[in-house]
Design an enzyme around this catalytic site. Structure first.
Site, PDB file in Angstrom:
ATOM      1  N   GLU A  69      -1.225  -5.637   8.583  1.00 19.55           N
ATOM      2  CA  GLU A  69      -0.431  -5.091   9.679  1.00 19.55           C
ATOM      3  C   GLU A  69      -1.090  -5.401  11.016  1.00 19.55           C
ATOM      4  OE1 GLU A  69       0.211  -0.893   9.049  1.00 19.55           O
ATOM      5  OE2 GLU A  69       1.025  -1.210   7.027  1.00 19.55           O
ATOM      6  N   LYS A 116      -1.035  -9.525   2.830  1.00 16.10           N
ATOM      7  CA  LYS A 116      -0.302  -9.060   4.009  1.00 16.10           C
ATOM      8  C   LYS A 116      -1.204  -8.128   4.795  1.00 16.10           C
ATOM      9  CE  LYS A 116       3.049  -5.770   3.880  1.00 16.10           C
ATOM     10  NZ  LYS A 116       2.455  -4.761   4.793  1.00 16.10           N
ATOM     11  N   GLU A 145       9.324  -4.303  10.598  1.00 17.83           N
ATOM     12  CA  GLU A 145       9.711  -2.991  10.039  1.00 17.83           C
ATOM     13  C   GLU A 145      10.239  -2.064  11.125  1.00 17.83           C
ATOM     14  OE1 GLU A 145       6.971  -1.230   7.275  1.00 17.83           O
ATOM     15  OE2 GLU A 145       8.170   0.609   7.130  1.00 17.83           O
ATOM     16  N   ASP A 198       0.846  -1.200   0.000  1.00 25.26           N
ATOM     17  CA  ASP A 198       0.000   0.000   0.000  1.00 25.26           C
ATOM     18  C   ASP A 198       0.883   1.253   0.000  1.00 25.26           C
ATOM     19  OD1 ASP A 198       0.896  -0.060   2.590  1.00 25.26           O
ATOM     20  OD2 ASP A 198      -1.065   0.240   3.525  1.00 25.26           O
ATOM     21  N   SER A 199       2.202   1.044   0.051  1.00 27.22           N
ATOM     22  CA  SER A 199       3.143   2.153  -0.163  1.00 27.22           C
ATOM     23  C   SER A 199       2.892   2.800  -1.521  1.00 27.22           C
ATOM     24  CB  SER A 199       4.594   1.648  -0.081  1.00 27.22           C
ATOM     25  OG  SER A 199       4.770   0.509  -0.901  1.00 27.22           O
ATOM     26  N   ASP A 218      -1.226  -6.305  -0.473  1.00 25.85           N
ATOM     27  CA  ASP A 218      -1.208  -5.650   0.839  1.00 25.85           C
ATOM     28  C   ASP A 218      -2.614  -5.128   1.141  1.00 25.85           C
ATOM     29  OD1 ASP A 218       0.038  -4.754   3.108  1.00 25.85           O
ATOM     30  OD2 ASP A 218       1.083  -3.072   2.132  1.00 25.85           O
TER      31      ASP A 218
HETATM   32  O1  KIV Z   1       3.495  -1.122   1.719  1.00 22.52           O
HETATM   33  C1  KIV Z   1       4.652  -1.576   1.669  1.00 22.52           C
HETATM   34  O2  KIV Z   1       5.384  -1.373   0.692  1.00 22.52           O
HETATM   35  C2  KIV Z   1       5.118  -2.359   2.794  1.00 22.52           C
HETATM   36  C3  KIV Z   1       6.566  -2.752   2.818  1.00 22.52           C
HETATM   37  C4  KIV Z   1       7.473  -1.640   2.837  1.00 22.52           C
HETATM   38  C5  KIV Z   1       6.845  -3.760   3.865  1.00 22.52           C
HETATM   39  O3  KIV Z   1       4.365  -2.659   3.650  1.00 22.52           O
END
Ligand code: KIV
Length: 275
Positions: A115, A113, A182, A44-45, A83
């Protein structure tokens, strides 16, 4: 050979490091895949490095699915992880399964993924019952930006370190296939890594994790807004792009591009017959 969910454990046991990079589109996914990256995270970056937001909180399911579809089209061997964006997995295990299922069913992701630590166990268990592999993410969790008061290293006090250890154990018992650590001090990351059977994938967590993940914009010099301490820039493509684009602009203005080589031709007779 294609990386499968089983390879996380195989690599942890053999001590072979796991490589992970973010990917957000077809062409880049294809290049990273061909370069031999084990796993691609559609992070989600993308909210920050692709869409230009200040943090990841406003990223939507539709945006994530759109980019995950592009990545799965480009990845042949790499294991693709979608994510889960903020609020797509916080409300109930049912809603978590419904949203995670979309990553698998509509976008071709092989895992999701999310969090969070022990509080996420019911959600992770529900996902595994629905046959969706899960990657955990603890330490500095960007979706908790407002609660953490910014992007800060986690686990520096005894209480925080103990909580992270408990969270890692809880995720392991819930059945995650791997977990991202992280912004965690290296000795704490090593301690956790040695005490759990699932691989840890570090980002700003030192060299003793079972694998490493970074945002590709960071390692290729494509995102200048934030420069975290844990990033190594392997190539400065940002500078190369600027040089190339300046040359293009100049050549267009001077009439040097396009030349014969880049031009389609037609027989002169056809042109003459046109009025
Ligand atoms: O969103 C993302 O890119 C991440 C990674 C940096 C672990 O969660």
């Amino acid at each position: 050979m294609a990386f499968t969910v089983n390879d996380f454990k195989v690599k942890k046991e053999s001590g072979e490091k796991i490589t992970m990079l973010t990917a957000y589109d077809f062409s880049m996914a294809k290049m990273l895949d061909q370069a031999g990256v084990d796993t691609l995270l559609v992070g989600d970056s993308l909210g920050m490095v692709i869409l230009g937001y200040d943090n990841t909180l406003c990223v939507t399911m539709e945006e994530m699915l759109h980019h995950t579809r592009a990545v799965t089209r480009g990845a042949k061997n790499a294991f693709v992880i979608g994510d889960m964006p903020y609020l797509s997995y916080h409300i109930s295990p049912e809603e978590t399964v419904r949203n995670a299922g979309r990553f698998v069913k509509e976008a071709g992701a092989q895992a999701v993924k999310l969090e969070g630590g022990a509080e996420m166990v019911p959600h992770i268990e529900a996902l595994i019952r629905a046959k969706i592999p899960v990657v955990g993410h603890i330490g500095m969790t960007p979706q908790s930006y407002n609660m953490l008061g910014g992007f800060k290293v986690q686990g520096k006090t005894y209480q925080q370190a103990e909580q992270l250890m408990k969270d890692a154990k809880a995720l392991e018992e819930a059945g995650v296939c791997a977990m991202v650590l992280e912004c965690v001090p290296d000795k704490l990351a090593k301690h956790i890594t040695e005490r759990i059977t699932v691989p840890t994938i570090g980002i700003g967590a030192g060299k003793d994790c079972d694998g490493q993940v970074l945002v590709y914009h960071d390692i290729l010099g494509l995102y200048q807004e934030i420069k975290p301490k844990f990033v190594k820039v392997y190539a400065n493509l940002g500078e190369l792009i600027e040089v190339a684009v300046k040359q293009y602009v100049e050549e267009v203005k001077l009439g040097l591009f396009p030349n014969e080589e880049h031009t389609f031709k037609i027989h002169d007779d056809i042109i003459k017959r046109l009025y």
